[in-house]
Scaffold this motif. Structure first.
Motif, PDB file in Angstrom:
ATOM      1  N   LYS A 158      28.807  48.788  38.985  1.00  0.00           N
ATOM      2  CA  LYS A 158      27.678  49.446  38.332  1.00  0.00           C
ATOM      3  C   LYS A 158      28.167  50.364  37.221  1.00  0.00           C
ATOM      4  O   LYS A 158      27.571  50.445  36.142  1.00  0.00           O
ATOM      5  CB  LYS A 158      26.878  50.240  39.365  1.00  0.00           C
ATOM      6  CG  LYS A 158      25.613  50.873  38.803  1.00  0.00           C
ATOM      7  CD  LYS A 158      24.833  51.567  39.894  1.00  0.00           C
ATOM      8  CE  LYS A 158      23.555  52.177  39.319  1.00  0.00           C
ATOM      9  NZ  LYS A 158      22.762  52.876  40.371  1.00  0.00           N
ATOM     10  N   LEU A 159      29.271  51.056  37.459  1.00  0.00           N
ATOM     11  CA  LEU A 159      29.829  51.949  36.455  1.00  0.00           C
ATOM     12  C   LEU A 159      30.322  51.178  35.236  1.00  0.00           C
ATOM     13  O   LEU A 159      30.141  51.600  34.101  1.00  0.00           O
ATOM     14  CB  LEU A 159      30.978  52.747  37.073  1.00  0.00           C
ATOM     15  CG  LEU A 159      31.630  53.805  36.175  1.00  0.00           C
ATOM     16  CD1 LEU A 159      30.626  54.896  35.815  1.00  0.00           C
ATOM     17  CD2 LEU A 159      32.846  54.407  36.873  1.00  0.00           C
ATOM     18  N   SER A 160      30.910  50.013  35.478  1.00  0.00           N
ATOM     19  CA  SER A 160      31.468  49.222  34.381  1.00  0.00           C
ATOM     20  C   SER A 160      30.399  48.641  33.476  1.00  0.00           C
ATOM     21  O   SER A 160      30.679  48.255  32.347  1.00  0.00           O
ATOM     22  CB  SER A 160      32.351  48.097  34.933  1.00  0.00           C
ATOM     23  OG  SER A 160      31.574  47.175  35.674  1.00  0.00           O
ATOM     24  N   THR A 161      29.163  48.533  33.978  1.00  0.00           N
ATOM     25  CA  THR A 161      28.063  48.005  33.155  1.00  0.00           C
ATOM     26  C   THR A 161      27.188  49.121  32.590  1.00  0.00           C
ATOM     27  O   THR A 161      26.229  48.840  31.879  1.00  0.00           O
ATOM     28  CB  THR A 161      27.191  47.047  33.985  1.00  0.00           C
ATOM     29  OG1 THR A 161      26.684  47.740  35.137  1.00  0.00           O
ATOM     30  CG2 THR A 161      27.984  45.831  34.431  1.00  0.00           C
ATOM     31  N   ASN A 162      27.513  50.349  32.911  1.00  0.00           N
ATOM     32  CA  ASN A 162      26.746  51.483  32.404  1.00  0.00           C
ATOM     33  C   ASN A 162      27.142  51.730  30.946  1.00  0.00           C
ATOM     34  O   ASN A 162      28.307  52.011  30.649  1.00  0.00           O
ATOM     35  CB  ASN A 162      27.041  52.727  33.246  1.00  0.00           C
ATOM     36  CG  ASN A 162      26.158  53.902  32.868  1.00  0.00           C
ATOM     37  OD1 ASN A 162      25.862  54.133  31.707  1.00  0.00           O
ATOM     38  ND2 ASN A 162      25.740  54.647  33.875  1.00  0.00           N
ATOM     39  N   PRO A 163      26.191  51.645  30.002  1.00  0.00           N
ATOM     40  CA  PRO A 163      26.560  51.790  28.582  1.00  0.00           C
ATOM     41  C   PRO A 163      27.132  53.169  28.257  1.00  0.00           C
ATOM     42  O   PRO A 163      27.956  53.288  27.352  1.00  0.00           O
ATOM     43  CB  PRO A 163      25.249  51.537  27.846  1.00  0.00           C
ATOM     44  CG  PRO A 163      24.174  51.796  28.848  1.00  0.00           C
ATOM     45  CD  PRO A 163      24.758  51.381  30.169  1.00  0.00           C
ATOM     46  N   TRP A 164      26.715  54.200  28.981  1.00  0.00           N
ATOM     47  CA  TRP A 164      27.261  55.526  28.732  1.00  0.00           C
ATOM     48  C   TRP A 164      28.753  55.564  29.039  1.00  0.00           C
ATOM     49  O   TRP A 164      29.503  56.322  28.405  1.00  0.00           O
ATOM     50  CB  TRP A 164      26.521  56.583  29.557  1.00  0.00           C
ATOM     51  CG  TRP A 164      25.087  56.716  29.168  1.00  0.00           C
ATOM     52  CD1 TRP A 164      24.016  56.168  29.804  1.00  0.00           C
ATOM     53  CD2 TRP A 164      24.559  57.432  28.044  1.00  0.00           C
ATOM     54  NE1 TRP A 164      22.843  56.494  29.153  1.00  0.00           N
ATOM     55  CE2 TRP A 164      23.154  57.274  28.073  1.00  0.00           C
ATOM     56  CE3 TRP A 164      25.132  58.196  27.037  1.00  0.00           C
ATOM     57  CZ2 TRP A 164      22.323  57.848  27.121  1.00  0.00           C
ATOM     58  CZ3 TRP A 164      24.311  58.771  26.080  1.00  0.00           C
ATOM     59  CH2 TRP A 164      22.914  58.596  26.118  1.00  0.00           C
ATOM     60  N   PHE A 165      29.171  54.744  30.004  1.00  0.00           N
ATOM     61  CA  PHE A 165      30.591  54.653  30.332  1.00  0.00           C
ATOM     62  C   PHE A 165      31.314  53.676  29.403  1.00  0.00           C
ATOM     63  O   PHE A 165      32.411  53.969  28.910  1.00  0.00           O
ATOM     64  CB  PHE A 165      30.762  54.215  31.787  1.00  0.00           C
ATOM     65  CG  PHE A 165      32.188  54.015  32.200  1.00  0.00           C
ATOM     66  CD1 PHE A 165      33.004  55.099  32.504  1.00  0.00           C
ATOM     67  CD2 PHE A 165      32.726  52.738  32.281  1.00  0.00           C
ATOM     68  CE1 PHE A 165      34.331  54.922  32.871  1.00  0.00           C
ATOM     69  CE2 PHE A 165      34.049  52.541  32.649  1.00  0.00           C
ATOM     70  CZ  PHE A 165      34.854  53.636  32.947  1.00  0.00           C
ATOM     71  N   CYS A 166      30.682  52.537  29.149  1.00  0.00           N
ATOM     72  CA  CYS A 166      31.336  51.495  28.338  1.00  0.00           C
ATOM     73  C   CYS A 166      31.624  51.967  26.914  1.00  0.00           C
ATOM     74  O   CYS A 166      32.650  51.608  26.329  1.00  0.00           O
ATOM     75  CB  CYS A 166      30.468  50.244  28.302  1.00  0.00           C
ATOM     76  SG  CYS A 166      30.290  49.417  29.891  1.00  0.00           S
ATOM     77  N   VAL A 195      24.818  54.458  22.049  1.00  0.00           N
ATOM     78  CA  VAL A 195      24.335  54.105  23.396  1.00  0.00           C
ATOM     79  C   VAL A 195      22.838  53.816  23.374  1.00  0.00           C
ATOM     80  O   VAL A 195      22.374  52.823  23.953  1.00  0.00           O
ATOM     81  CB  VAL A 195      24.649  55.228  24.399  1.00  0.00           C
ATOM     82  CG1 VAL A 195      24.047  54.901  25.766  1.00  0.00           C
ATOM     83  CG2 VAL A 195      26.155  55.426  24.531  1.00  0.00           C
ATOM     84  N   ARG A 222      22.329  40.570  26.599  1.00  0.00           N
ATOM     85  CA  ARG A 222      23.394  41.572  26.682  1.00  0.00           C
ATOM     86  C   ARG A 222      24.473  41.293  25.630  1.00  0.00           C
ATOM     87  O   ARG A 222      25.003  42.219  25.024  1.00  0.00           O
ATOM     88  CB  ARG A 222      24.006  41.569  28.084  1.00  0.00           C
ATOM     89  CG  ARG A 222      25.060  42.657  28.301  1.00  0.00           C
ATOM     90  CD  ARG A 222      25.475  42.739  29.767  1.00  0.00           C
ATOM     91  NE  ARG A 222      26.438  43.807  29.963  1.00  0.00           N
ATOM     92  CZ  ARG A 222      27.751  43.669  29.884  1.00  0.00           C
ATOM     93  NH1 ARG A 222      28.269  42.471  29.620  1.00  0.00           N
ATOM     94  NH2 ARG A 222      28.556  44.693  30.072  1.00  0.00           N
ATOM     95  N   GLN A 256      20.677  50.488  24.276  1.00  0.00           N
ATOM     96  CA  GLN A 256      19.560  50.496  25.225  1.00  0.00           C
ATOM     97  C   GLN A 256      18.305  49.894  24.589  1.00  0.00           C
ATOM     98  O   GLN A 256      17.544  49.169  25.247  1.00  0.00           O
ATOM     99  CB  GLN A 256      19.264  51.930  25.675  1.00  0.00           C
ATOM    100  CG  GLN A 256      20.418  52.652  26.352  1.00  0.00           C
ATOM    101  CD  GLN A 256      20.544  52.312  27.826  1.00  0.00           C
ATOM    102  OE1 GLN A 256      20.577  51.143  28.217  1.00  0.00           O
ATOM    103  NE2 GLN A 256      20.639  53.341  28.643  1.00  0.00           N
TER     104      GLN A 256
END
Length: 421
Positions: free
Chosen positions: A3-11, A94, A106, A98
């Motif tokens: 889930k973290l790896s697909t979070n745009p804020w993280f990516c 980001v 995607r 979104q």
């Protein structure tokens, strides 16, 4: 972890680091250009007023100075508000992603978000106390809520939030105040002709955007006696755009004609060449103050256009060249830095043309939000090209162009994959 790896804020987090580093490394302790003016307005706001006491100075809206007020009150080093630009730019990437995810796959969302993330023309303003990073951020957030409000699952609250962000954008870039007025009037007329829930929703978006500006407009009315008066900088810009002098291209200059001097110590200053044709106008107009000076510039501009309409049209075309490609400038030697700006501008120009052609081709599939965003874009371009334009003015519109071109690309890909083809 997935889930973290697909979070745009993280990516997209590496871009925050890059943008902040660029801002910090490019920062200079001495303010230059427009920086001093924004900081001066922030200092005024911290003391409870905006236009300097004893004079009328409404050169720009209060959107960005309001952001600077906390830094003024806390007396922080200038590098801190400059580094905030990195955060604004990161949020814009980001939120653009979104927005795209609401509309396209995607894969396309990533590709077109990266086009904006790597739009290096915007990097220069990261190190300055300039409005571009904040404006880009506001535009991207507006796009997200505006597009989401236009989807079948959209909520009225999204349209209202979109209006709040667009209204603050108008306080930051005053051209969008006039865009708001046109769209508010346009949607009002559409509602009179046809009752439509979606149009009503968009009407409230522009109404809220306008209401956000009301306190500032009441303040300017109190100072000037003029309604709907966002700034007194438009007249001078219009004057330069109307120049009837052959060999000049409508680019803006200051009251000393030295706006483009000092970029390169190996190049001579071109102030004397501007003074030959404009010193008399400036000597006459600068005897006036505030609104009267602004009006005098406008009147002279209209007179120039009345006498030389073809030359004004040429200047508008030159404006388009500066807006997208960073050229041409009057009495100015070509610099390598300008050459570097051309590829990025050419890509944005291509995306704009591609979006317009696709809009016509797929007009039967276009949703109401598409036409509204296209109206925002063309009203912005029309207003910008009518006065003196240069490339950093385009930055705020690039996320919008990216969204329109991404949707156009998705439509073309769908058509190519359809069994009929």
């Amino acid at each position: 972890m997935k889930k973290l790896s697909t979070n745009p804020w993280f990516c997209f987090l590496p871009f925050l680091l890059v943008y902040t580093a660029l801002a910090a490394m490019g920062h200079r302790n001495d303010m230059e250009g427009d920086e001093g003016r924004y900081f001066m307005f922030a200092q005024n706001l911290a003391q409870g007023f905006y236009s300097p006491r004893g004079e009328l100075n409404l050169w720009n809206g209060p959107g960005y100075p309001l952001v600077l007020v906390p830094f003024v009150l806390l007396k922080t080093p200038l590098v801190l508000p400059v580094m905030l630009n990195g955060l604004f730019q990161y949020v814009s990437v980001v939120m653009l992603y979104q927005s795209l995810r609401l509309l396209v796959s995607r894969q396309l969302s990533i590709v077109f978000s990266l086009l904006w993330a790597f739009y290096y023309v915007a990097y220069k303003e990261l190190a300055w106390l300039y409005t571009e990073p904040l404006s880009s951020c506001l535009m991207s957030v507006f796009l997200f809520y505006f597009i989401r409000s236009g989807l079948p699952s959209g909520r009225t609250r999204d349209a209202w939030i979109a209006g709040l962000f667009f209204g603050y954008l108008a306080l930051t870039k005053i051209i969008f105040g006039y865009v708001t007025l046109f769209l508010l009037l346009g949607t009002s007329l559409l509602l009179l002709l046809k009752r439509n829930g979606r149009i009503k929703q968009y009407f409230f978006t522009w109404l809220i955007a306008f209401l956000v500006n009301i306190p500032y407009l009441l303040y300017t009315f109190q100072l000037t006696g003029k309604p709907l008066y966002w700034a007194n900088s438009g007249g001078m810009s219009f004057y330069w755009a109307s120049t009837p002098v052959e060999g000049e291209f409508g680019d803006w200059n200051d009251d000393h004609f030295t706006a483009y001097c000092g970029y390169d110590s190996t190049q001579p200053c071109n102030a004397a060449q501007f003074a030959v044709h404009h010193q008399a106008d400036y000597d006459r107009i600068f005897r006036l103050q505030g609104v009267e000076r602004d009006e005098a510039f406008r009147q002279q501009a209209w007179e120039n256009i009345r006498q030389h309409p073809v030359k004004y049209l040429k200047n508008c075309i030159a404006n388009a060249g500066r807006l997208f490609f960073g050229i041409p400038f009057s009495y100015h030697y070509f610099r390598m830095a300008q050459l570097m700006r051309i590829p990025a501008g050419a890509l944005v120009f291509f995306l704009l043309i591609f979006s317009c052609i696709s809009c016509f081709y797929f007009r039967g599939k276009a949703e109401p939000w598409w036409w509204m965003l296209l109206a925002v874009l063309f009203l912005f371009l029309a207003g910008t090209l009518a006065v003196s334009a240069y490339q950093r003015m385009l930055t705020v519109a690039v996320p919008l162009i990216v969204v329109l071109s991404a949707v156009a690309s998705a439509n073309w890909l769908q058509r190519l994959r359809s069994p009929a083809n």
